[in-house]
Write a protein that holds these residues in place. Structure first.
Motif, PDB file in Angstrom:
ATOM      1  N   LEU A   1      -6.480  11.664   6.569  1.00  0.00           N
ATOM      2  CA  LEU A   1      -7.328  11.637   5.589  1.00  0.00           C
ATOM      3  C   LEU A   1      -8.235  12.741   5.694  1.00  0.00           C
ATOM      4  O   LEU A   1      -8.257  13.691   4.342  1.00  0.00           O
ATOM      5  N   PHE A   2      -8.424  13.215   6.606  1.00  0.00           N
ATOM      6  CA  PHE A   2      -9.165  14.640   6.614  1.00  0.00           C
ATOM      7  C   PHE A   2      -8.832  15.789   6.500  1.00  0.00           C
ATOM      8  O   PHE A   2      -9.135  16.843   6.078  1.00  0.00           O
ATOM      9  N   GLU A   3      -7.279  15.898   6.962  1.00  0.00           N
ATOM     10  CA  GLU A   3      -6.622  16.748   6.585  1.00  0.00           C
ATOM     11  C   GLU A   3      -6.229  17.120   5.077  1.00  0.00           C
ATOM     12  O   GLU A   3      -6.266  18.117   4.510  1.00  0.00           O
ATOM     13  N   LEU A   4      -6.074  15.983   4.455  1.00  0.00           N
ATOM     14  CA  LEU A   4      -5.929  16.167   2.964  1.00  0.00           C
ATOM     15  C   LEU A   4      -7.215  16.574   2.427  1.00  0.00           C
ATOM     16  O   LEU A   4      -7.078  17.126   1.240  1.00  0.00           O
ATOM     17  N   GLY A   5      -8.400  16.246   3.009  1.00  0.00           N
ATOM     18  CA  GLY A   5      -9.757  16.414   2.371  1.00  0.00           C
ATOM     19  C   GLY A   5     -10.214  18.059   2.867  1.00  0.00           C
ATOM     20  O   GLY A   5     -11.282  18.504   2.627  1.00  0.00           O
ATOM     21  N   GLY A   6      -9.509  18.590   3.832  1.00  0.00           N
ATOM     22  CA  GLY A   6      -9.803  20.134   4.170  1.00  0.00           C
ATOM     23  C   GLY A   6     -11.028  20.043   4.785  1.00  0.00           C
ATOM     24  O   GLY A   6     -11.711  20.808   4.825  1.00  0.00           O
TER      25      GLY A   6
ATOM     26  N   CYS B   1       0.883  -1.290   0.012  1.00  0.00           N
ATOM     27  CA  CYS B   1      -0.112  -0.095   0.125  1.00  0.00           C
ATOM     28  C   CYS B   1       0.832   1.124  -0.099  1.00  0.00           C
ATOM     29  O   CYS B   1       1.989   1.359   0.779  1.00  0.00           O
ATOM     30  N   CYS B   2       0.500   2.305  -0.679  1.00  0.00           N
ATOM     31  CA  CYS B   2       0.986   3.587  -0.522  1.00  0.00           C
ATOM     32  C   CYS B   2       0.896   3.792   0.796  1.00  0.00           C
ATOM     33  O   CYS B   2      -0.158   3.623   1.603  1.00  0.00           O
ATOM     34  N   ASP B   3       1.717   4.752   1.798  1.00  0.00           N
ATOM     35  CA  ASP B   3       1.980   4.808   3.205  1.00  0.00           C
ATOM     36  C   ASP B   3       0.561   5.256   3.663  1.00  0.00           C
ATOM     37  O   ASP B   3      -0.128   6.216   3.357  1.00  0.00           O
ATOM     38  N   SER B   4       0.099   4.207   4.405  1.00  0.00           N
ATOM     39  CA  SER B   4      -1.270   4.382   5.057  1.00  0.00           C
ATOM     40  C   SER B   4      -1.584   5.545   5.972  1.00  0.00           C
ATOM     41  O   SER B   4      -0.559   6.217   6.553  1.00  0.00           O
ATOM     42  N   LEU B   5      -2.704   5.908   5.664  1.00  0.00           N
ATOM     43  CA  LEU B   5      -3.452   7.227   6.161  1.00  0.00           C
ATOM     44  C   LEU B   5      -3.987   6.842   7.659  1.00  0.00           C
ATOM     45  O   LEU B   5      -4.510   6.010   7.580  1.00  0.00           O
TER      46      LEU B   5
ATOM     47  N   TRP C   1      -5.216   4.272  -2.320  1.00  0.00           N
ATOM     48  CA  TRP C   1      -6.113   5.346  -1.520  1.00  0.00           C
ATOM     49  C   TRP C   1      -5.350   5.227   0.002  1.00  0.00           C
ATOM     50  O   TRP C   1      -5.949   5.904   0.746  1.00  0.00           O
ATOM     51  N   SER C   2      -4.491   4.090   0.257  1.00  0.00           N
ATOM     52  CA  SER C   2      -3.775   4.260   1.344  1.00  0.00           C
ATOM     53  C   SER C   2      -4.663   3.891   2.662  1.00  0.00           C
ATOM     54  O   SER C   2      -4.709   4.652   3.754  1.00  0.00           O
TER      55      SER C   2
ATOM     56  N   ARG D   1      -1.201  12.670  -3.556  1.00  0.00           N
ATOM     57  CA  ARG D   1      -0.139  12.393  -2.770  1.00  0.00           C
ATOM     58  C   ARG D   1       0.538  10.949  -2.897  1.00  0.00           C
ATOM     59  O   ARG D   1       1.616  10.742  -3.003  1.00  0.00           O
ATOM     60  N   SER D   2      -0.296   9.947  -3.344  1.00  0.00           N
ATOM     61  CA  SER D   2       0.205   8.571  -3.716  1.00  0.00           C
ATOM     62  C   SER D   2       0.796   8.678  -4.830  1.00  0.00           C
ATOM     63  O   SER D   2       2.013   8.070  -4.950  1.00  0.00           O
TER      64      SER D   2
END
Length: 385
Positions: free
Chosen positions: A36-41, A27-31, A225-226, A278-279
Motif C-alpha cells: 500500500l505504501f509503495e503504491l502511495g509513494g 477482492c482484487c489481489d490483496s495488498l 481497494w484490496s 492497479r485494480s
C-alpha cells in the motif's frame, strides 16, 4: 429473530483456507501494508511509527475527518455529514436493512445478488418480492418488471451495482429509471456499491447517492481497494433523520470503527488514483483470461461481466453445484462458489481478480478444466455402461 444461513459466507468459511487456487476470492489481489505504501509513494515505517504512539481510544465515534474526506472524494455531492463508517460493507448492509425493514414492510430485491439484500429484510419480518434478473438481458434490471413488483406500500428497493455474482453494470440512465420507480412509490433505494469503482471501461461510475435523496449506498475498502483485512466500510445517506436512526442503531452493536483501520483507509483513499489504476488493470487483464478460457470450454457459458470482479459461469453437466464445487476443491484444489449459494443451479461464481498476475488465474482455471475432463469422462463411462 431467525435468519437463513448465509450460504456464500459459510461456503467460503469452510474452504478458503484449504484450497490451492482461490478462484472464489472476490477482492482484487490483496495488498500488504508495504504494498500500500509503495503504491502511495510514502514510508510505511513512518506511518506505523506514528500510529504506535497513539493512545488506543475509541477515536472519532462518527469517523475520522481524514477517512470521511476520503470517502466523500468517491462521490459528486456527498459530504462528511452524509457518511456513517461501519465494519465492512457487510456491517453497512446489516445496519441499513435492519434499520429500514420491519414487520409489515414490503421490499423488492434483485436476484441473484448478495444474500444480505433479501435475507436481512426477511429476518426483520418484511415481505420480500424478488426481481429475478434475466441472463438474456445481461442481468440488467427490467424497469417495467420492477415497477410491476412495486406497490404503494413498498418501502425499500434493493439493488447491487455492479452486480454480485454476475458482474452486470447498470448505466447512469438505467439508474435514473430505477430512481424514478422508487420515487413513484416513495421507497428507499438501497444500493450495494462495493464493486462500483471497477468497470470494463475504466470510467467514473455514477452512484445513486448523487441521484436520489432517499438513496442509501453501502461500500467498503475490501473489493476494489484490496484491503479486506481492515474491515472498514460505510453507508452514504443524505436524509438527516435516517442518518440519525442509523447512528442510533450503530450505538448498540458498533460504537465506532477502529482508529487504526480508519488511518489505513484514509491513507489508501488519499492515494486512490494509484490503487484504482492497479485494480482496474488486474480486472481488465484477468477478465480477458476468463473469457478466453470459457470460450475454450464447450460445456461452459457466461454472460461477460461488465464490472466488479465476479462472473457467473454455467455448466451443462447433470450435477448439483454443491457437488460440483466440493469435488472440484477436493480433487483439484480449486475453489469456486456454488451457484446454488445465489439460487442459480448448475453454475459457479468465479472471482477472476484474485491474482495480480494473470498466470495465477490461468493456473486456477486450468485446475477447473482438469475437473471438467474428469466429469466428462465419468459421464461418457456411464453412457457406455
Amino acid at each position: 429473530m431467525r435468519i437463513k444461513d448465509f450460504a456464500v459466507e459459510q461456503w467460503m468459511n469452510t474452504w478458503e483456507t484449504r484450497c490451492r487456487f482461490n478462484v472464489a476470492e472476490t477482492c482484487c489481489d490483496s495488498l500488504s501494508i508495504d504494498d500500500l505504501f509503495e503504491l502511495g509513494g510514502a514510508s510505511a515505517s513512518e506511518f506505523l511509527g506514528e500510529l504506535a504512539g497513539r493512545r488506543l481510544t475509541y477515536g472519532h465515534i462518527e469517523g475520522s475527518p481524514e477517512f470521511l474526506s476520503g470517502v466523500c472524494s468517491l462521490y459528486r455531492t456527498v459530504g462528511p455529514e452524509h457518511v456513517v463508517p461501519t465494519h465492512g460493507a457487510a456491517g453497512a448492509n446489516m445496519l441499513v436493512l435492519s434499520t429500514l425493514c420491519g414487520p409489515g414492510d414490503h421490499v423488492v430485491a434483485v436476484m441473484p445478488t448478495y444474500q444480505q439484500l433479501y435475507s436481512i429484510p426477511e429476518m426483520c419480518g418484511a415481505e420480500v418480492s424478488a426481481l429475478h434478473l434475466d441472463p438474456a438481458d445481461r442481468y440488467h434490471v427490467d424497469v417495467d418488471r420492477l415497477m410491476a413488483l412495486c406497490r404503494p406500500d413498498t418501502s425499500v428497493i434493493c439493488i447491487n451495482n455492479p452486480n454480485n455474482p454476475t458482474g452486470a453494470l447498470l448505466s447512469t440512465e438505467e439508474l435514473e429509471s430505477i430512481v424514478e420507480v422508487a420515487r413513484s412509490v416513495g421507497a428507499w433505494l438501497v444500493c450495494d456499491e462495493v464493486y462500483r469503482p471497477l468497470n470494463a471501461a475504466g470510467e467514473y461510475q455514477e452512484s445513486v447517492a448523487d441521484l436520489y435523496g432517499r438513496a442509501v449506498c453501502t461500500s467498503s475498502m475490501s473489493k476494489a481497494w484490496s484491503l479486506a483485512g481492515i474491515r472498514l466500510g460505510w453507508v452514504v445517506c443524505k436524509d438527516d433523520d435516517l442518518r440519525r436512526r442509523l447512528l442510533s442503531h450503530r450505538d448498540y452493536d458498533l460504537i465506532s470503527c477502529s482508529m487504526l483501520d480508519e488511518a489505513v483507509g484514509a491513507f489508501a483513499l488519499a492515494h486512490k488514483d494509484a490503487l484504482i489504476e492497479r485494480s482496474r488493470r488486474i480486472v481488465r487483464d484477468n477478465r480477458a483470461v476468463l473469457m478466453d478460457w470459457v470460450a475454450g470450454e464447450e460445456h461452459l457459458s457466461v454472460v461477460e461481466p461488465e464490472g466488479g470482479t465476479t462472473a457467473l459461469v454455467y455448466y451443462d453437466y447433470p450435477m448439483d453445484s454443491y457437488e460440483f464445487c466440493t469435488r472440484l476443491v477436493q480433487e483439484e484444489g480449486a475453489l469456486v462458489t456454488p451457484g446454488d449459494c445465489f439460487e442459480e443451479p448448475r453454475s459457479m461464481r468465479i472471482g477472476y481478480a484474485y491474482s495480480a498476475d494473470p498466470s495465477g488465474l490461468r493456473e486456477g482455471l486450468e485446475a477447473v478444466s482438469r475437473f471438467c475432463r474428469t466429469v466428462e469422462g465419468e459421464l461418457q463411462a456411464g453412457v457406455r455402461a
